[in-house]
Design a protein around this motif. Structure first.
Motif, PDB file in Angstrom:
ATOM      1  N   TYR A   8       3.567  -1.136   3.811  1.00 50.48           N
ATOM      2  CA  TYR A   8       2.690   0.041   3.820  1.00 50.48           C
ATOM      3  C   TYR A   8       3.577   1.263   3.989  1.00 50.48           C
ATOM      4  O   TYR A   8       4.325   1.370   4.963  1.00 50.48           O
ATOM      5  N   LEU A   9       3.524   2.167   3.028  1.00 49.65           N
ATOM      6  CA  LEU A   9       4.314   3.397   3.079  1.00 49.65           C
ATOM      7  C   LEU A   9       3.388   4.594   3.036  1.00 49.65           C
ATOM      8  O   LEU A   9       2.636   4.786   2.076  1.00 49.65           O
ATOM      9  N   TRP A  10       3.444   5.401   4.109  1.00 46.14           N
ATOM     10  CA  TRP A  10       2.707   6.668   4.159  1.00 46.14           C
ATOM     11  C   TRP A  10       3.705   7.765   3.824  1.00 46.14           C
ATOM     12  O   TRP A  10       4.588   8.080   4.624  1.00 46.14           O
ATOM     13  N   ILE A  40       0.862  -1.185   0.000  1.00 46.32           N
ATOM     14  CA  ILE A  40       0.000   0.000   0.000  1.00 46.32           C
ATOM     15  C   ILE A  40       0.898   1.235   0.000  1.00 46.32           C
ATOM     16  O   ILE A  40       1.682   1.445   0.933  1.00 46.32           O
ATOM     17  N   LEU A  41       0.788   2.035  -1.040  1.00 47.09           N
ATOM     18  CA  LEU A  41       1.509   3.306  -1.148  1.00 47.09           C
ATOM     19  C   LEU A  41       0.491   4.428  -0.975  1.00 47.09           C
ATOM     20  O   LEU A  41      -0.360   4.634  -1.839  1.00 47.09           O
ATOM     21  N   PHE A  42       0.580   5.120   0.134  1.00 53.26           N
ATOM     22  CA  PHE A  42      -0.363   6.184   0.477  1.00 53.26           C
ATOM     23  C   PHE A  42       0.352   7.527   0.336  1.00 53.26           C
ATOM     24  O   PHE A  42       1.154   7.900   1.189  1.00 53.26           O
ATOM     25  N   VAL A  43       0.082   8.218  -0.758  1.00 47.13           N
ATOM     26  CA  VAL A  43       0.719   9.505  -1.044  1.00 47.13           C
ATOM     27  C   VAL A  43      -0.201  10.606  -0.525  1.00 47.13           C
ATOM     28  O   VAL A  43      -1.344  10.734  -0.978  1.00 47.13           O
ATOM     29  N   TYR A  44       0.343  11.407   0.386  1.00 44.92           N
ATOM     30  CA  TYR A  44      -0.476  12.360   1.143  1.00 44.92           C
ATOM     31  C   TYR A  44       0.182  13.729   1.038  1.00 44.92           C
ATOM     32  O   TYR A  44       1.229  13.981   1.628  1.00 44.92           O
ATOM     33  N   THR A  45      -0.425  14.607   0.279  1.00 44.79           N
ATOM     34  CA  THR A  45       0.140  15.939   0.100  1.00 44.79           C
ATOM     35  C   THR A  45      -0.478  16.896   1.114  1.00 44.79           C
ATOM     36  O   THR A  45      -1.330  16.520   1.917  1.00 44.79           O
ATOM     37  N   ASP A  46      -0.082  18.151   1.058  1.00 48.61           N
ATOM     38  CA  ASP A  46      -0.464  19.115   2.095  1.00 48.61           C
ATOM     39  C   ASP A  46      -1.148  20.326   1.458  1.00 48.61           C
ATOM     40  O   ASP A  46      -0.557  21.005   0.603  1.00 48.61           O
ATOM     41  N   ASP A  47      -2.384  20.585   1.880  1.00 47.12           N
ATOM     42  CA  ASP A  47      -3.123  21.773   1.425  1.00 47.12           C
ATOM     43  C   ASP A  47      -3.332  21.793  -0.083  1.00 47.12           C
ATOM     44  O   ASP A  47      -3.394  22.868  -0.696  1.00 47.12           O
ATOM     45  N   LEU A 102       7.490   7.547  -8.644  1.00 41.96           N
ATOM     46  CA  LEU A 102       7.057   6.439  -7.790  1.00 41.96           C
ATOM     47  C   LEU A 102       6.447   5.315  -8.621  1.00 41.96           C
ATOM     48  O   LEU A 102       6.756   4.131  -8.404  1.00 41.96           O
ATOM     49  N   CYS A 103       5.613   5.677  -9.561  1.00 40.91           N
ATOM     50  CA  CYS A 103       4.981   4.659 -10.410  1.00 40.91           C
ATOM     51  C   CYS A 103       6.016   3.944 -11.269  1.00 40.91           C
ATOM     52  O   CYS A 103       5.915   2.727 -11.483  1.00 40.91           O
ATOM     53  N   GLU A 129       4.234  -3.270  -9.471  1.00 38.46           N
ATOM     54  CA  GLU A 129       3.145  -2.418  -9.935  1.00 38.46           C
ATOM     55  C   GLU A 129       1.779  -3.081  -9.768  1.00 38.46           C
ATOM     56  O   GLU A 129       0.820  -2.447  -9.313  1.00 38.46           O
ATOM     57  N   GLU A 130       1.690  -4.365 -10.107  1.00 33.43           N
ATOM     58  CA  GLU A 130       0.392  -5.023 -10.105  1.00 33.43           C
ATOM     59  C   GLU A 130      -0.055  -5.460  -8.714  1.00 33.43           C
ATOM     60  O   GLU A 130      -1.203  -5.866  -8.547  1.00 33.43           O
ATOM     61  N   ASN A 131       0.850  -5.402  -7.742  1.00 34.69           N
ATOM     62  CA  ASN A 131       0.458  -5.782  -6.380  1.00 34.69           C
ATOM     63  C   ASN A 131       0.605  -4.626  -5.410  1.00 34.69           C
ATOM     64  O   ASN A 131       0.863  -4.823  -4.233  1.00 34.69           O
ATOM     65  N   THR A 132       0.451  -3.409  -5.904  1.00 29.16           N
ATOM     66  CA  THR A 132       0.540  -2.233  -5.040  1.00 29.16           C
ATOM     67  C   THR A 132      -0.693  -1.357  -5.207  1.00 29.16           C
ATOM     68  O   THR A 132      -0.981  -0.877  -6.309  1.00 29.16           O
ATOM     69  N   LEU A 133      -1.410  -1.183  -4.126  1.00 27.69           N
ATOM     70  CA  LEU A 133      -2.533  -0.248  -4.077  1.00 27.69           C
ATOM     71  C   LEU A 133      -1.958   1.154  -3.868  1.00 27.69           C
ATOM     72  O   LEU A 133      -1.222   1.389  -2.912  1.00 27.69           O
ATOM     73  N   ILE A 134      -2.263   2.071  -4.768  1.00 28.39           N
ATOM     74  CA  ILE A 134      -1.794   3.451  -4.649  1.00 28.39           C
ATOM     75  C   ILE A 134      -2.981   4.348  -4.335  1.00 28.39           C
ATOM     76  O   ILE A 134      -4.002   4.309  -5.032  1.00 28.39           O
ATOM     77  N   VAL A 135      -2.858   5.126  -3.299  1.00 28.93           N
ATOM     78  CA  VAL A 135      -3.876   6.115  -2.941  1.00 28.93           C
ATOM     79  C   VAL A 135      -3.205   7.474  -2.912  1.00 28.93           C
ATOM     80  O   VAL A 135      -2.222   7.675  -2.194  1.00 28.93           O
TER      81      VAL A 135
END
Length: 769
Positions: free
Chosen positions: A456-458, A281-288, A559-560, A569-575
């Motif tokens: 899991y990477l936040w 799980i790759l959780f990309v979280y930006t700011d504002d 990242l992609c 690539e095929e086993n990673t959920l990207i949010v």
């Protein structure tokens, strides 16, 4: 055949035979490690009896003892291994390092239960020869034997690293229960310990206070450990350093583990640890970052160009209406707990802003649970939720800019940051969006994590928070950008009618001599010094803000690409999402926090090739509380506690399906948990966050309801299809009175469902009932 050679052949075969997770019988496993200083206490007495009494008092199943003399002149010719085995009434195995003083010197392991096999594993020499003591024991808590390893690393940093590497090579990524204990002569963040963590060894007591073991009279260093792998078959209960100051120069460590109850949902969920059906799980979280900054969103200006984020959306599902949070800290608290701000117990602002604290027992973070179920957890980037970052408890690997912990550095969003790398403080330079991406791609490629386990990477970027600084390569971008003025930018416009007083009176923008909208006093933020690159007009600020997004778009592309290059690539959920959005002139704002889409609506894009539809748009409004249960569902981990949101998997599988759950958003200033049970009347508390009072909002379908928690204020109701700019408040129109009542009741019901203490004592309103 030589017995050691035979065992060296048999033990790997035994390990291979245990590749399937070991069925467990529920029970505690007590493991003790103790460097006994060849039996000599700080009082210069050789007293094996007091050592044996201490050991027996802990009722251990397994014991690793270091610095054992066998028939040396120093120990008066006593065979300490045999004597300690006799005095403790435990089975033992001695591991000789070398001849010494007329006898032998080494280490030993003890077992409460019969030893089935034993072997001494050769390690690279340190200042002296080294070996690891290995035994196989049938514990009654497990149906299959466990491997117990005792060792005593010794020598230079490089020698100890080589010794750790030999252990890693021997065991690799084992699905069998392996316990390892001893004197590592290495601090928690040293290279040998990093290597062991990366190889999948779990230090369950990592981050615990009071874990120092040496010297025994006044411990200052943690160098004695009990580790295990894999996480799925053994769970952590507790660890303590025993307060014994005289019997040796080290203090002993007792760690209590347990095998999971095979009838529990937690145990069943653990059975698939490491399986390919559990995605990264790759959780990309930006700011504002407003949704308007992403070109695949129709609300974006026509000159906006984010090709990589658009490609992510084309390969997945884009949510049209996402309300992740209201401002930085509570949004992140929601991401870590699955709770709205009023459910985040013990979190509070304390000390110089943005300093904050929480009690991890009252406010647990769910990445810890993911970690307990076999995931490698990591967080990189901005941290803004208490001075305790949770390394070793919630995170296996962490590189964070801890703003609450270093307030003087809290404004350095884009360069010159104080970061903590797995708890170790250092200062970095370089454009942070790029720097964080470099560290993230390292992790994806395998650095700082165990191979063979899902991760899991936040990834928390500081962009595009103020001062909205773009990378130098982007500071000439969007030269021809045209930014129309919002219809409600000035307080004298009729479009501000029907709004609460704090909105009607908001005055941040003025007309300058050229008739352009200009910030009255520039961007005002408590910890940030803002530097307009182009000027102080609306046009200038919006251009600079969007320039800052370009490095984020490049980061998504990188990242992609790395996921593709590494075959993940095929086993990673990207949010991909943001903590909230940012208004530029709408209703007079230049900030987040307020309940309007312009202020808080952000992008939300989910990609999982082959597992969810591609190029689809989900029109259903969703919230930040929905993300944690979604992650846990994909990881096949049961919810560790009741969360306020809902698993979005059904919408990801079918973005157009009906959805019964409204999106609730709440802003309670700088107060959390029990401190929100009573809505304050003191303006200094009620309006303490950028002069926006507390509020609750609910969106379902095409309508959005807002209730400002100020006595006598108006309610708001908007038709988001016909009036996406939220200019016309329908709450005053008689034909919408039934709908107003419906949404008012639905909001109260959702507050009660999620345990909001303030639900039954909200201030009154002046809107028709």
């Amino acid at each position: 055949m030589n017995r050691l050679l035979l065992l060296s052949l048999l033990l790997p075969l035994a390990l291979v035979s245990w590749l399937a997770p070991t069925p467990a019988l529920c029970g505690e496993i007590r493991v003790l490690t103790y460097n006994i200083h060849h039996g000599e206490g700080r009082d210069s007495k050789f007293d094996l009896l007091r050592l044996a009494k201490l050991i027996k008092a802990q009722k251990p199943d397994l014991v690793a003892l270091q610095e054992i003399d066998v028939k040396t002149t120093r120990a008066d010719g006593v065979d300490q291994a045999a004597e300690l085995g006799r005095l403790t009434e435990m089975h033992y195995s001695f591991c000789k390092f070398m001849d010494y003083a007329g006898g032998a010197y080494g280490q030993m392991v003890l077992s409460k239960h019969p030893i089935l096999e034993r072997e001494n594993l050769e390690l690279p020499d340190g200042y002296e020869p080294r070996r690891a003591a290995m035994i196989r024991v049938q514990l009654p808590q497990l149906e299959s034997p466990v491997v117990f390893v005792g060792h005593h690393f010794y020598g230079t940093a490089d020698q100890r690293l080589a010794q750790a590497a030999a252990v890693v090579k021997r065991f690799g990524q084992s699905d069998v229960p392996v316990l390892m204990a001893g004197d590592f002569n290495s601090r928690p963040n040293s290279p040998p310990m990093d290597l062991l963590r990366q190889a999948g060894w779990i230090d369950p007591a990592s981050g615990d206070e009071g874990a120092e073991t040496f010297p025994s009279n006044e411990p200052r260093r943690r160098i004695d450990y009990v580790l295990h792998q894999p996480q799925s078959s053994i769970q952590y209960v507790s660890s303590k350093v025993i307060d014994e100051r005289v019997a040796s120069d080290h203090r002993p460590v007792l760690t209590i583990l347990k095998t999971p109850d095979p009838t529990s949902s937690t145990s069943r969920a653990s059975e698939g640890v490491g399986g390919g059906n559990r995605p990264n799980i790759l959780f990309v979280y930006t700011d504002d970052q407003s949704h308007r900054t992403v070109s695949c969103y129709p609300e974006a200006y026509d000159w906006v160009d984010t090709p990589n984020i658009d490609t992510l959306a084309a390969r997945g599902v884009r949510f049209a209406h996402a309300y992740i949070g209201t401002w930085c800290m509570p949004s992140r608290a929601t991401m870590l707990t699955g709770h709205h701000q009023y459910g985040v117990e013990s979190m509070r602002m304390e000390g110089e802003y943005p300093a904050s604290v929480y009690d991890p027992d009252k406010c647990p973070f769910w990445p810890k649970v993911l970690r307990e179920h076999g995931y490698v957890t990591a967080q990189i980037g901005k941290w803004h939720t208490g001075v305790d970052g949770g390394f070793g408890r919630d995170w296996d690997h962490q590189i964070v800019w801890n703003r609450p912990k270093y307030p003087a550095n809290a404004g350095h969003y884009y360069d010159d940051q104080i970061v903590e790398v797995d708890g170790e403080k250092k200062r970095i330079s370089g454009y942070t969006t790029d720097w964080y991406t470099d560290r993230a791609t390292d992790f994806i490629r395998g650095k700082n994590r165990a191979a063979g386990r899902p991760w899991y990477l936040w990834l928390c970027y500081g962009a595009v928070h103020g001062p909205f600084t773009p990378a130098k390569r982007h500071q000439l971008a969007y030269a021809d950008a045209a930014v129309p003025e919002p219809a409600d930018i000035y307080p004298d416009q009729e479009t501000r009618a029907g709004k609460p007083a704090y909105v009607r009176e908001r005055k941040r923008w003025i007309r300058n001599a050229s008739g352009q909208a200009e910030l009255e006093s520039g961007v005002r933020q408590r910890t940030v010094v803002n530097r307009p690159l182009h000027g102080n007009t609306l046009q200038d600020w919006v251009r600079q803000y969007h320039q800052g997004v370009l490095a984020l778009d490049e980061a998504v592309g990188r990242l992609c690409q790395v996921l593709k290059e590494t075959g993940q690539e095929e086993n990673t959920l990207i949010v991909f999402t943001s903590d909230q959005g940012m208004a530029w002139g709408q209703k007079g704002f230049q900030q987040k926090v307020a309940p309007y889409d312009a202020n808080i609506r952000g992008p939300l894009i989910v990609s999982f090739p082959g597992r969810i539809p591609q190029g689809r748009v989900c029109p259903t409004p969703v919230g930040g509380t929905d993300l944690p249960p979604t992650f846990l569902a994909y990881a096949k981990v049961p919810l560790p506690w009741k969360m306020h949101g809902h698993d979005l998997t059904p919408l990801l599988n079918d973005p157009g399906r009906p959805w019964d759950h409204p999106a609730l958003t709440v802003m309670t200033g700088q107060r959390y948990g029990s401190a929100t049970k009573v809505v304050p009347v003191d303006p200094e508390v009620l309006y303490e966050t950028v002069r926006v009072p507390w509020w609750v909002s609910l969106q379902k379908g095409r309508y959005k309801y807002i209730r400002t928690l100020v006595e006598g204020e108006v309610e708001e109701l908007y038709d988001m299809d016909r009036d996406p700019a939220e200019l016309v408040n329908l709450a005053f129109e008689p034909e919408h009175l039934d709908r107003l009542r419906e949404y008012r009741a639905a909001t109260l019901a959702e507050l009660r469902r999620t345990g909001a203490g303030m639900a039954d004592s909200l201030p009154g309103f002046s809107t028709p009932e």
